[in-house]
Design an enzyme around this catalytic site. Structure first.
Site, mmCIF file in Angstrom:
data_model
loop_
_atom_site.group_PDB
_atom_site.id
_atom_site.type_symbol
_atom_site.label_atom_id
_atom_site.label_comp_id
_atom_site.label_asym_id
_atom_site.label_seq_id
_atom_site.Cartn_x
_atom_site.Cartn_y
_atom_site.Cartn_z
ATOM 1 N N HIS A 183 -35.986 19.924 23.163
ATOM 2 C CA HIS A 183 -36.086 21.055 24.103
ATOM 3 C C HIS A 183 -34.746 21.311 24.802
ATOM 4 O O HIS A 183 -34.709 21.838 25.919
ATOM 5 C CB HIS A 183 -37.169 20.812 25.162
ATOM 6 C CG HIS A 183 -38.518 20.519 24.614
ATOM 7 N ND1 HIS A 183 -39.461 21.496 24.338
ATOM 8 C CD2 HIS A 183 -39.091 19.329 24.263
ATOM 9 C CE1 HIS A 183 -40.547 20.936 23.859
ATOM 10 N NE2 HIS A 183 -40.350 19.631 23.792
ATOM 11 N N SER A 313 -8.390 33.525 20.013
ATOM 12 C CA SER A 313 -8.443 34.639 20.948
ATOM 13 C C SER A 313 -7.148 35.420 20.908
ATOM 14 O O SER A 313 -6.061 34.858 20.755
ATOM 15 C CB SER A 313 -8.688 34.131 22.374
ATOM 16 O OG SER A 313 -8.585 35.185 23.322
ATOM 17 N N GLU A 326 -19.429 29.908 12.405
ATOM 18 C CA GLU A 326 -19.814 31.302 12.639
ATOM 19 C C GLU A 326 -19.938 32.065 11.320
ATOM 20 O O GLU A 326 -20.825 32.920 11.163
ATOM 21 C CB GLU A 326 -18.799 31.960 13.570
ATOM 22 C CG GLU A 326 -18.867 31.391 14.984
ATOM 23 C CD GLU A 326 -17.706 31.818 15.861
ATOM 24 O OE1 GLU A 326 -16.809 32.551 15.368
ATOM 25 O OE2 GLU A 326 -17.674 31.421 17.038
#
Length: 462
Positions: A183, A313, A326
């Site tokens: 969880h 970035s 990704e």
């Protein structure tokens, strides 16, 4: 010299680009379906041409085609199999649902090439290249053949490589203890190795699922011709062509056990797409876990160092992102979406023919291609270079209140819960709170038992 030439079919004259290998029917399809700008997958073009070559050879053996003509067709089709004429397959994916336009595209290109080999002798796309065949059995057969090839030769080997890489990391990380999480909250300790062996098992099961589907995927509808009855096909044609394909490719292809099922439905393609979706779900879970474990470098979990591959970035200097994870996740999203389209398309078996074959073919072969490529990428550019932050992993394990769990058998669930809450509230260790509350002094647990119970590595192998 004119940029166009005139070609004719049963509907009349059509202007075709002068340098095109295709003829009238292909040109009509190009003009009728300016939809996506995406045609057949290259692997599909090769499978279609491979069937044409095998069919011509068998037609010669059965006396349907003149041997010299058949030889020219085989040679022409082989050029297509070799990838020399992909640009001459311009028909859009979103075309006639049977794939007739692409089947005729193949027939016309091969007929033109064969005619050139025969010094201009007429080679008819339908009467010669398409002899003993129909779009309705050849086109779905080409999908099954291309998918069987791609699964067997590309996807399964690449998945096996990823599985081995994950298992190797599992062995390397065997004694790296860390906090478990359920969880998204602290749970009893595990080892990083146990997690990675679990990931390896996910991929192993995916391979097994694909292998279990191969028999049905490798069934070719060839021989059913128009509606499954085999009209206009000489006896023995389909079995001989499929045997030739089996010999040439080494693939376990076989003739469909029921031609009405094989053309009216495409459940075999739907099944394999479902297995691809399951593999995508597995890959997503693995990549996402690794992405989270590598989050940081200060404000994240910091349990893994993911290989630095490129600046992350355009504005934040020094930032590096989990780019391979990704990429994997985006492929998974595409495969899951492709499966939805394939599942719906598979339901469109109207009586004797499914009429969403091209979109099923494009999506299925794309999914196989993407999963094969990204599995190798993930293994080599990410998983193989992962480094465990052993100290951080152990610190999380030892500071987690969940390690109170083994004390249940000595102090009971309620008292263990109170100890965990006190330790968390006061920033103390579980061991210190147990001693502070006098459980050792009162003889409820010995120091030796306490140390053994709170051994975080021992908790991973109770």
């Amino acid at each position: 010299m004119s940029e166009y030439r005139i070609e004719r079919d049963t509907m009349g004259e059509v202007r075709v680009p002068a340098d095109a290998l295709w003829r009238a029917q292909t040109q009509r399809a190009v003009e009728n379906f300016p939809v996506s700008g995406r045609g057949l997958e290259p692997s599909h073009i090769r499978a279609l041409a491979r069937i044409k070559a095998a069919a011509a050879a068998v037609n010669a053996q059965l006396g349907v085609l003149d041997p010299e003509l058949a030889e020219a067709i085989v040679a022409a089709a082989t050029e297509v199999v070799d990838g020399r004429h992909d640009k001459h397959f311009p028909v859009d994916t979103f075309q006639t649902g049977s794939g007739t336009s692409s089947n005729m595209n193949a027939n016309e290109v091969i007929a033109t090439l064969a005619s050139r080999r025969l010094d201009g002798r007429a080679v008819h796309p339908n009467d010669h290249v398409n002899a003993s065949q129909s779009s309705n059995d050849v086109f779905p057969s080409s999908i099954h053949l291309a998918a069987t090839q791609a699964v067997s030769h590309d996807l399964i080997p690449n998945l096996a490589h990823l599985m081995s890489t994950l298992d190797a990391k599992g062995t390397e990380f065997d004694s790296v203890v860390k906090a478990g999480r359920t969880h998204l909250m602290d749970a009893t300790p595990v080892t990083l190795g146990q997690e990675f062996h679990g990931y390896g098992a996910q991929i192993r099961h995916g391979i097994e699922r694909l292998q279990s589907s191969l028999t049905r995927l490798a069934e070719l509808p060839l021989g059913g011709t128009a509606v499954g009855t085999g009209i206009n096909m000489p006896r023995g044609f389909a079995s001989a062509v499929i045997e030739r394909l089996r010999h040439e490719t080494g693939l376990p292809v076989s003739e469909a056990r029921n031609h009405f099922e094989a053309q009216g439905a495409q459940d075999g393609l739907v099944e394999v797409s479902g297995q691809l979706r399951t593999i995508a779900v597995s890959l997503y879970k693995i990549a996402n876990d690794i992405r989270w474990m590598g989050s940081g470098p200060r404000a994240g979990l910091r349990e893994l160092h993911i290989p630095d591959l490129q600046p992350g970035s355009s504005i934040m200097p020094g930032k590096v992102n989990p780019v391979v994870c990704e990429s994997v996740r985006q492929v998974c999203a595409q495969v899951i979406g492709n499966d939805a389209a394939i599942g719906f398309a598979g339901s469109q078996g109207d009586f004797e023919l499914n009429v969403m074959l091209p979109v099923m073919a494009r999506n299925l072969l794309e999914s196989i291609r993407l999963l094969a490529a990204v599995s190798m990428l993930f293994a080599d550019r990410c998983v193989a270079g992962l480094v465990a932050n052993v100290e951080v992993c152990r610190a999380y394990a030892e500071s987690s209140p969940a390690i109170v769990t083994p004390l249940n058998r000595y102090l009971g669930y309620d008292e263990a819960a109170a100890i965990a809450k006190q330790a968390l509230a006061e920033g103390k260790t579980i061991r210190d709170v147990v001693i502070e509350l006098g459980h050792v002094a009162k003889g409820r647990i010995t120091e030796e038992q306490l140390d053994e119970a709170l051994d975080v590595l021992g908790m991973t192998r109770p």
